[in-house]
Design a protein around this motif. Structure first.
Motif, PDB file in Angstrom:
ATOM      1  N   PHE A 126       0.853  -1.186   0.000  1.00 35.80           N
ATOM      2  CA  PHE A 126       0.000   0.000   0.000  1.00 35.80           C
ATOM      3  C   PHE A 126       0.888   1.234   0.000  1.00 35.80           C
ATOM      4  N   SER A 127       0.586   2.174  -0.874  1.00 39.78           N
ATOM      5  CA  SER A 127       1.312   3.435  -0.852  1.00 39.78           C
ATOM      6  C   SER A 127       0.841   4.261   0.341  1.00 39.78           C
TER       7      SER A 127
ATOM      8  N   GLU B 143      -0.238   7.232   0.215  1.00 37.78           N
ATOM      9  CA  GLU B 143      -1.470   7.903  -0.209  1.00 37.78           C
ATOM     10  C   GLU B 143      -2.677   6.978  -0.056  1.00 37.78           C
ATOM     11  N   GLN B 144      -2.507   5.698  -0.430  1.00 34.07           N
ATOM     12  CA  GLN B 144      -3.609   4.742  -0.294  1.00 34.07           C
ATOM     13  C   GLN B 144      -3.990   4.535   1.171  1.00 34.07           C
TER      14      GLN B 144
ATOM     15  N   ASP C 261      -5.854   7.560   2.423  1.00 41.42           N
ATOM     16  CA  ASP C 261      -7.196   7.604   1.845  1.00 41.42           C
ATOM     17  C   ASP C 261      -8.126   6.607   2.533  1.00 41.42           C
ATOM     18  N   LYS C 262      -7.636   5.380   2.773  1.00 45.68           N
ATOM     19  CA  LYS C 262      -8.480   4.326   3.301  1.00 45.68           C
ATOM     20  C   LYS C 262      -8.719   4.449   4.805  1.00 45.68           C
TER      21      LYS C 262
ATOM     22  N   ASP D  70      -7.983  11.627   0.263  1.00 39.82           N
ATOM     23  CA  ASP D  70      -6.623  11.796  -0.249  1.00 39.82           C
ATOM     24  C   ASP D  70      -6.383  13.218  -0.744  1.00 39.82           C
TER      25      ASP D  70
END
Length: 230
Positions: free
Chosen positions: A175-176, A178-179, A182-183, A188
């Motif tokens: 997972f980045s 950013e991901q 976001d999650k 994001d």
């Protein structure tokens, strides 16, 4: 209507936030740290906007007290202090996010909505289900939101648990940053992605035998993080 408590001693900022939020939320406010804890107990808010530098008890102390008494209400720090060390300290005490002044009202609204939405999702577990995830010496109960290592309960803050669940439910998936933001944080578009690295560091200190040489949460340089399931 979701209930929001604003703890802010600067009247102009407090009034601006109240004005901006009052059409969408049930908004309450106070202007000092000594009043804040009793207001939280009385109101049982769904989210707290908490200034750090307050008359009386400061915001860090308030957040620490809440987490010591297992109050998991989302706490968003508001502060003019921009130093990364201050942010780390706040997040280590269990704050969910850190917003520096001056801030854009639209950004503040987006973060509030994201935290309320995530908190609602993550507290709507079915207590009748038996949903246990085993990874090495870790046992994660995904319904009661509890973590054990070799039978010993480890205390995680809400965002730490959400990160661990996200990673552990998809072992070996990278997972980045950013991901993850976001999650777990719900958007994001806004926010400091360093929040993720601070929470990962805090999580490693709690679940890893040697946080400097993690065996569960691995950094994939240039990409992000992944969870290794033994």
């Amino acid at each position: 209507m979701k209930k929001i408590l604003i703890v802010e001693d600067e009247e102009d900022i407090r009034n601006l936030i109240v004005l901006y939020l009052q059409n969408k939320y049930d908004v309450h406010s106070c202007n000092d740290g000594d009043r804040a804890l009793s207001a939280i107990q009385e109101l049982q808010p769904d989210l707290i906007l908490l200034d750090i530098l307050l008359p009386g008890r400061n915001g860090m102390d308030i957040c620490e007290k809440l987490r010591e008494t297992d109050v998991e209400t989302p706490v968003l720090f508001l502060s003019a202090k921009r130093e990364f060390e201050d942010r780390i300290q706040g997040l280590e005490l269990g704050a969910d996010d850190y917003i520096t002044k001056p801030f854009d009202p639209g950004e503040l609204m987006a973060r509030i909505q994201a935290h309320l939405r995530r908190n609602e999702i993550n507290t709507s577990h079915d207590p009748a289900s038996d949903n246990i995830l085993i990874a090495g010496d870790l046992e994660i109960d995904m319904d009661s939101y509890t973590l054990k290592r070799n039978g010993e309960v480890l205390h995680l803050f809400a965002k730490e648990m959400q990160l661990l669940l996200l990673l552990a439910q998809s072992p070996n998936q990278v997972f980045s940053t950013e991901q993850l933001y976001d999650k777990v944080w719900g958007t994001d578009r806004f926010g400091d992605l360093k929040t993720v690295s601070v929470h990962i560091s805090n999580l490693r200190k709690k679940i890893e035998r040697d946080p400097s040489r993690p065996s569960y949460i691995k950094t994939v340089r240039g990409f992000g993080y992944k969870f290794l399931k033994p």
